[in-house]
Design a protein around this motif. Structure first.
Motif, PDB file in Angstrom:
ATOM      1  N   GLY A 164       0.320  -1.311   0.046  1.00  0.00           N
ATOM      2  CA  GLY A 164       0.435   0.090   0.077  1.00  0.00           C
ATOM      3  C   GLY A 164       0.797   1.407  -0.192  1.00  0.00           C
ATOM      4  N   PHE A 165       0.336   2.588  -0.252  1.00  0.00           N
ATOM      5  CA  PHE A 165       0.923   3.619  -0.627  1.00  0.00           C
ATOM      6  C   PHE A 165       0.374   4.531   1.341  1.00  0.00           C
ATOM      7  CE2 PHE A 165       1.363   1.828  -4.817  1.00  0.00           C
ATOM      8  CZ  PHE A 165       2.265   2.030  -4.877  1.00  0.00           C
ATOM      9  N   SER A 166      -1.209   4.551   1.188  1.00  0.00           N
ATOM     10  CA  SER A 166      -1.283   5.598   1.561  1.00  0.00           C
ATOM     11  C   SER A 166      -0.539   5.398   3.168  1.00  0.00           C
ATOM     12  CB  SER A 166      -3.061   5.095   2.053  1.00  0.00           C
ATOM     13  OG  SER A 166      -4.017   6.019   0.935  1.00  0.00           O
ATOM     14  N   LEU A 167      -0.794   4.276   3.895  1.00  0.00           N
ATOM     15  CA  LEU A 167       0.075   4.080   5.252  1.00  0.00           C
ATOM     16  C   LEU A 167       1.090   4.179   5.903  1.00  0.00           C
ATOM     17  CD1 LEU A 167      -0.764   3.157   8.597  1.00  0.00           C
ATOM     18  CD2 LEU A 167      -0.175   1.176   7.514  1.00  0.00           C
ATOM     19  N   PRO A 168       2.382   4.257   4.968  1.00  0.00           N
ATOM     20  CA  PRO A 168       3.626   4.742   4.839  1.00  0.00           C
ATOM     21  C   PRO A 168       3.052   6.577   4.458  1.00  0.00           C
ATOM     22  CG  PRO A 168       3.574   3.481   3.521  1.00  0.00           C
ATOM     23  CD  PRO A 168       2.666   3.059   3.372  1.00  0.00           C
ATOM     24  N   LEU A 169       2.394   6.846   3.777  1.00  0.00           N
ATOM     25  CA  LEU A 169       2.654   8.019   3.928  1.00  0.00           C
ATOM     26  C   LEU A 169       2.404   8.875   4.712  1.00  0.00           C
ATOM     27  CD1 LEU A 169       2.774  11.125   2.500  1.00  0.00           C
ATOM     28  CD2 LEU A 169       0.955  10.273   0.958  1.00  0.00           C
ATOM     29  N   CYS A 170       1.446   7.744   5.679  1.00  0.00           N
ATOM     30  CA  CYS A 170       0.424   9.110   6.468  1.00  0.00           C
ATOM     31  C   CYS A 170       1.250   9.106   7.865  1.00  0.00           C
ATOM     32  CB  CYS A 170      -1.254   7.817   7.422  1.00  0.00           C
ATOM     33  SG  CYS A 170      -2.454   8.118   5.807  1.00  0.00           S
ATOM     34  N   THR A 171       1.821   7.010   8.131  1.00  0.00           N
ATOM     35  CA  THR A 171       3.211   6.828   8.949  1.00  0.00           C
ATOM     36  C   THR A 171       4.080   8.879   8.891  1.00  0.00           C
ATOM     37  OG1 THR A 171       2.363   5.069   9.356  1.00  0.00           O
ATOM     38  CG2 THR A 171       4.351   5.753  10.585  1.00  0.00           C
ATOM     39  N   LYS A 172       4.600   9.087   8.089  1.00  0.00           N
ATOM     40  CA  LYS A 172       5.729   9.666   7.754  1.00  0.00           C
ATOM     41  C   LYS A 172       5.083  10.855   8.214  1.00  0.00           C
ATOM     42  CE  LYS A 172       9.726  11.462   6.418  1.00  0.00           C
ATOM     43  NZ  LYS A 172      10.987  11.174   7.541  1.00  0.00           N
ATOM     44  N   ILE A 173       4.133  11.199   7.544  1.00  0.00           N
ATOM     45  CA  ILE A 173       3.434  13.513   8.231  1.00  0.00           C
ATOM     46  C   ILE A 173       3.565  12.920   9.560  1.00  0.00           C
ATOM     47  CG2 ILE A 173       2.045  14.860   8.132  1.00  0.00           C
ATOM     48  CD1 ILE A 173       0.886  13.295   5.870  1.00  0.00           C
ATOM     49  N   VAL A 174       3.323  11.989  10.332  1.00  0.00           N
ATOM     50  CA  VAL A 174       2.358  11.799  11.953  1.00  0.00           C
ATOM     51  C   VAL A 174       3.901  12.136  12.208  1.00  0.00           C
ATOM     52  CG1 VAL A 174       1.731  10.457  14.236  1.00  0.00           C
ATOM     53  CG2 VAL A 174       0.103  11.307  11.822  1.00  0.00           C
ATOM     54  N   GLU A 175       4.621  11.648  12.177  1.00  0.00           N
ATOM     55  CA  GLU A 175       6.537  11.047  13.169  1.00  0.00           C
ATOM     56  C   GLU A 175       6.971  12.809  12.277  1.00  0.00           C
ATOM     57  OE1 GLU A 175      10.636   9.846  11.017  1.00  0.00           O
ATOM     58  OE2 GLU A 175       8.981   8.651  10.248  1.00  0.00           O
ATOM     59  N   THR A 176       6.866  13.076  11.615  1.00  0.00           N
ATOM     60  CA  THR A 176       7.609  14.699  11.645  1.00  0.00           C
ATOM     61  C   THR A 176       6.533  15.672  11.955  1.00  0.00           C
ATOM     62  OG1 THR A 176       7.760  13.385   8.544  1.00  0.00           O
ATOM     63  CG2 THR A 176       8.187  16.450   9.639  1.00  0.00           C
ATOM     64  N   LEU A 177       5.656  15.752  12.326  1.00  0.00           N
ATOM     65  CA  LEU A 177       4.562  16.928  13.236  1.00  0.00           C
ATOM     66  C   LEU A 177       5.326  16.501  14.294  1.00  0.00           C
ATOM     67  CD1 LEU A 177       1.185  16.368  11.243  1.00  0.00           C
ATOM     68  CD2 LEU A 177       2.882  18.145  11.098  1.00  0.00           C
TER      69      LEU A 177
END
Length: 346
Positions: A164-177
Motif C-alpha cells: 500500500g501507499f497510504s499508510l507509509p505516507l500518513c505515518t511519515k507525516i505524523v512522525e514529522t509533525l
C-alpha cells in the motif's frame, strides 16, 4: 509537537513503534473521531467556473488550486479559497497560523517529500515564531493496504516492505509533525479508515478526494474541482509533476507554483526528455483499463477523468517535444489575477 484539544499528545515510550503507535492513537482519539464524523457529514463543495465568468462578465471567488506535489501559502487578504483534489493515496495537508491567518496547503504524494515539504510550507506561515499555534487538517488516502495492516501497526515490517501507499505516507507525516518544535493542533484527521468506503465486493475507495480552506474563517471543507477551476496552466503543471522526478533540483521538495505576496502563479521552467516523449508515444496506445493499472497507485479509486487527463498530457508532450518552446529562454510562465478572479498569462 502534536496537540489535540489544546493538550500535548503523548509520545509512545518505544522508539521502534513510536510513529505507528502515535498514528493509531490519533485515529482512535475521541475528539478526532468526532471531528472526522462531522467532516464526513459536511456536504462536498463543488468548484467550477461559470461560463459567464470565463468571458469576464462577472466576478468569481479568488481561488488558488493545487495539483499533485504542489503547495501554496496564501494571504486571506488576497485569496478566498485554497484547495486541492484528485487525492487517492495522497494527502491534502492544510496548516493555518491562528494569529496571522496565513494558510499553507499541499498535495503530498510521497513520504520522501514530507520533511523538506513541511519546512517549505511553514516558511511562509510561522514568521520564525516557533511558539505559534498552528491548526492542521489532513484529508485523503484510504485503506489501500491488506487487512493485516488495518490496525495501523507494522509490527516487524518497515515502511519499505509494507504493501500500500497510504499508510507509509500518513505515518511519515505524523512522525514529522511529532518531531518538530512547532505546535501543531490536529483539527481534522480524515485519512485511512476514516476516509474509506467499501462496495458490495469489499473493494475500498476514498470517501473524499479533496479539501478546500475558506481563508476568511479557516474552515476546511471536503471539495471537488472540475477542469475549469483547476487552473491556470493545467496541462503544463501536470507535466511538471512527472518531470520533477527526473530533475534533481526538486529532490525531496514540493513544487512551488504560487507567489504569496503578488497573488500570481509563477510556473518555474521544467524540462522533459526525449525518453519521456517516447514513453508518451507508447502509452497513448493503451486501453483505458491498461492506463489505470500502469499510471495509477489506486486504479479502482481514480476519478472519471483520470484517463482523459493522462491522454491530454501525452498529447501535449507529443505535439511539443521540445520543452524550450513551452518555456522560451528558460523563463517561467507567469499568470496574474484578472478583475473577475480568474487568471491571465502575463
Amino acid at each position: 509537537m502534536i496537540f489535540v484539544d489544546g493538550v500535548p499528545f503523548p509520545s509512545p515510550s518505544s522508539n521502534q513503534e513510536s510513529d505507528t503507535e502515535t498514528l493509531a492513537a490519533l485515529m482512535e482519539h475521541p475528539t478526532l473521531l468526532s471531528a472526522s464524523n462531522s467532516f464526513k457529514a459536511t456536504p462536498e463543495r463543488k468548484f467550477s467556473v461559470p461560463e459567464e465568468s470565463v468571458t469576464e462578465r462577472s466576478a468569481q471567488s479568488k481561488l488558488v488550486y493545487l495539483f499533485q506535489r504542489e503547495f501554496a501559502t496564501v494571504d486571506p487578504a488576497l485569496v478566498d479559497f485554497v484547495g486541492t483534489d484528485e487525492a487517492t493515496t495522497c494527502i491534502g495537508l492544510a496548516i493555518r497560523n491562528r494569529k496571522n491567518g496565513m494558510i499553507s496547503v499541499a498535495h503530498v504524494d510521497s513520504p520522501e517529500i514530507v520533511d523538506m515539504g513541511l519546512s517549505q510550507m511553514l516558511s511562509g506561515v510561522v514568521d520564525f515564531n516557533l511558539d505559534a499555534d498552528l491548526d492542521v487538517h489532513l484529508l485523503g488516502s484510504f485503506e489501500d493496504f491488506p487487512p493485516r495492516h488495518s490496525d495501523y501497526s507494522t509490527n516487524s515490517e518497515n515502511h519499505e516492505n509494507m504493501d500500500g501507499f497510504s499508510l507509509p505516507l500518513c505515518t511519515k507525516i505524523v512522525e514529522t509533525l511529532r518531531s518538530r518544535r512547532e505546535k501543531f493542533h490536529i483539527q481534522t484527521l480524515c485519512i485511512l479508515g476514516h476516509n474509506t468506503r467499501r462496495d458490495s465486493n469489499n473493494v475500498a475507495y476514498p470517501i473524499f478526494n479533496g479539501l478546500v480552506v475558506e481563508t476568511s474563517s479557516g474552515s476546511v471543507l471536503p471539495a471537488s474541482f472540475n477542469r475549469t477551476s483547476r487552473c491556470p496552466d493545467e496541462v503544463v503543471r501536470r507535466i511538471r509533476v512527472t518531470a520533477a522526478y527526473e530533475d534533481s533540483t526538486w529532490n525531496g521538495k514540493l513544487l512551488e507554483t504560487y507567489d504569496t505576496q503578488t497573488d500570481r502563479f509563477i510556473i518555474a521552467p521544467c524540462y522533459w526528455t526525449r525518453r519521456q516523449v517516447q514513453i508518451a508515444n507508447s502509452l497513448k496506445y493503451l486501453s483505458d483499463t491498461e492506463i489505470l493499472h500502469v499510471c495509477s497507485t489506486s486504479p479502482s479509486a481514480e476519478g472519471p477523468d483520470f484517463v482523459e487527463n493522462e491522454r491530454r498530457i501525452w498529447d501535449y508532450l507529443i505535439k511539443q517535444p521540445d520543452w524550450r518552446k513551452t518555456f522560451p529562454g528558460k523563463r517561467p510562465r507567469i499568470f496574474e489575477r484578472t478583475d473577475t478572479g480568474g487568471w491571465k498569462r502575463c
